[in-house]
Motif scaffolding. Structure first.
Motif, PDB file in Angstrom:
ATOM      1  N   PRO A 292       0.801  -1.224   0.000  1.00 43.53           N
ATOM      2  CA  PRO A 292       0.000   0.000   0.000  1.00 43.53           C
ATOM      3  C   PRO A 292       0.837   1.278   0.000  1.00 43.53           C
ATOM      4  CG  PRO A 292       0.207  -0.808   2.233  1.00 43.53           C
ATOM      5  CD  PRO A 292       1.098  -1.684   1.368  1.00 43.53           C
ATOM      6  N   ASP A 293       2.165   1.164  -0.188  1.00 41.35           N
ATOM      7  CA  ASP A 293       3.049   2.331  -0.072  1.00 41.35           C
ATOM      8  C   ASP A 293       3.182   3.032  -1.428  1.00 41.35           C
ATOM      9  OD1 ASP A 293       5.066   4.141   0.162  1.00 41.35           O
ATOM     10  OD2 ASP A 293       6.618   2.686   0.714  1.00 41.35           O
ATOM     11  N   PRO A 294       2.621   4.242  -1.561  1.00 46.56           N
ATOM     12  CA  PRO A 294       2.648   4.941  -2.856  1.00 46.56           C
ATOM     13  C   PRO A 294       4.059   5.227  -3.370  1.00 46.56           C
ATOM     14  CG  PRO A 294       1.257   6.109  -1.267  1.00 46.56           C
ATOM     15  CD  PRO A 294       1.951   5.012  -0.514  1.00 46.56           C
TER      16      PRO A 294
ATOM     17  N   LEU B 177       5.250  -0.720   8.465  1.00 44.27           N
ATOM     18  CA  LEU B 177       6.199  -1.492   7.669  1.00 44.27           C
ATOM     19  C   LEU B 177       5.496  -1.935   6.390  1.00 44.27           C
ATOM     20  CD1 LEU B 177       9.037  -2.802   7.853  1.00 44.27           C
ATOM     21  CD2 LEU B 177       7.902  -4.805   8.823  1.00 44.27           C
ATOM     22  N   VAL B 178       4.307  -2.508   6.551  1.00 43.42           N
ATOM     23  CA  VAL B 178       3.437  -2.844   5.422  1.00 43.42           C
ATOM     24  C   VAL B 178       2.025  -2.414   5.823  1.00 43.42           C
ATOM     25  CG1 VAL B 178       2.789  -4.591   3.728  1.00 43.42           C
ATOM     26  CG2 VAL B 178       4.928  -4.863   4.998  1.00 43.42           C
ATOM     27  N   HIS B 179       1.272  -3.325   6.392  1.00 44.41           N
ATOM     28  CA  HIS B 179      -0.041  -2.996   6.944  1.00 44.41           C
ATOM     29  C   HIS B 179      -0.321  -4.016   8.034  1.00 44.41           C
ATOM     30  CE1 HIS B 179      -1.551  -6.378   4.562  1.00 44.41           C
ATOM     31  NE2 HIS B 179      -0.988  -5.843   3.502  1.00 44.41           N
ATOM     32  N   PRO B 180      -1.248  -3.709   8.937  1.00 37.75           N
ATOM     33  CA  PRO B 180      -1.514  -4.669  10.020  1.00 37.75           C
ATOM     34  C   PRO B 180      -1.956  -6.033   9.474  1.00 37.75           C
ATOM     35  CG  PRO B 180      -2.549  -2.563  10.501  1.00 37.75           C
ATOM     36  CD  PRO B 180      -2.062  -2.489   9.075  1.00 37.75           C
TER      37      PRO B 180
END
Ligand code: ADP
Ligand code: ZN
Length: 294
Positions: free
Chosen positions: A66-68, A149-152
């Motif tokens: 999810p990191d743009p 870091l990423v997502h939960p």
């Protein structure tokens, strides 16, 4: 008035919608999740056939990136779902439609939908959990959708468990008896030999299910201090679970989190989605508006 596109991409089906909000969903379509190429072709075809959406929001099953700022932004990454690992979902939609595209996890975006129009309005720190084919959690912390870091990956926490009471080994391919491995819909079916929707309302399955979900909620409450927890997904169609989970959360916390929301208003604290099964697709519409504004 501008129209927005929303996509809720799940492991079983993709739901696509055009509209502006809960009172104005103009077109909704469902496509089975088959191969990435075929599924995304149908999704793109739906939007091509429904006029001019100004932006599209995508709520995707995961794990995702999810990191743009990442080169693999908008990809599904390591999913065990055959054929779908490393699929560039956001890229396929962007290339085909040429409009701004927002992308995040299915649960973060269901949380966004609940925050905008549903059971989490006015809150800045809350959780949305889905208990379905998998178990996932997302939400907001201090007004921001949860990323790090990423997502939960709240479905994959380990739980204290009593092997004598429940000898089932767990169904998670990575961890066996994590929360998802013990309490997802497929775990219920594997343990009891009967699908979750066919089990009677009064059955030991639900006592055990409420125990595991309450254990998990206690961990989340103590870690994140959410102002409310919204619980959706197919398994939570068993509405009797809510009262059982609320009672057990109070018992396990034992008065330690001394806030009226838990001590006096637990029924307003652990709640079903205000938008029912539409949280994800409506959240995707809300995400499209955000993507257009950026
Ligand atoms: P998904 O997680 O694939 O997006 P759902 O949230 O509908 O979809 O979850 C599907 C799971 O929920 C299945 O394991 C199914 O057995 C279970 N489920 C669906 N409806 C019910 C119900 N009424 N009662 C209990 N379990 C249900
Ligand atoms: Zn797991």
């Amino acid at each position: 008035m501008q129209l927005w596109g929303g996509i809720e991409g799940g492991g079983t089906k993709f739901v696509c919608a055009v509209g502006t909000g809960p009172d104005d969903l103009r077109e909704v379509a469902r496509f089975d999740t088959t191969t990435p190429a075929e599924t995304l072709e149908r999704v793109v075809g739906f939007f091509r056939g429904h006029g001019d959406v100004a932006a599209v929001g995508i709520a995707s099953f995961g794990p995702v990136d999810p990191d743009p700022h990442s080169p693999t932004f908008g990809h599904i990454t390591t999913t065990p779902k055959p054929g779908w690992a490393h699929t560039d979902v956001a890229g396929a939609v962007t290339d085909a439609l040429g409009v701004p595209v927002g992308f995040d996890t299915d649960v973060n975006i269901a949380a966004l939908g609940e925050w905008r129009w549903g059971a989490a309005q006015g809150l800045d720190t809350f959780l949305y959990l889905t208990i379905g084919t998998g178990i996932g959690g997302g939400g907001m912390a201090n007004g921001q959708l949860m990323h790090g870091l990423v997502h939960p990956e709240m479905g994959h926490i380990p739980l204290p468990r009593d092997i004598a009471r429940d000898p089932f080994e767990g169904s998670c391919p990575y961890h066996g008896d994590c929360l998802e491995g013990l309490a997802s819909g497929p775990a219920i079916e594997a343990r009891w030999g009967q699908s979750a929707e066919e089990l009677p309302v009064y059955h030991d399955a639900w006592t055990l299910e409420a125990e595991y979900l309450a254990q998990a909620l206690v961990s989340f409450i103590c870690t994140l201090s959410p102002q409310r927890i919204v619980m959706g997904g197919g398994v939570m169609e068993q509405a009797q679970l809510f009262a059982m989970i609320r009672r057990r959360v109070q018992e396990l916390l034992n008065g330690y989190v001394a806030h009226a929301s838990i001590l006096e208003d637990i029924a307003g604290y652990i709640v079903p989605p205000g938008l029912g099964s539409r949280s994800g697709v409506l959240g995707a519409i809300a995400l499209a508006q955000r993507a257009a504004a950026e």
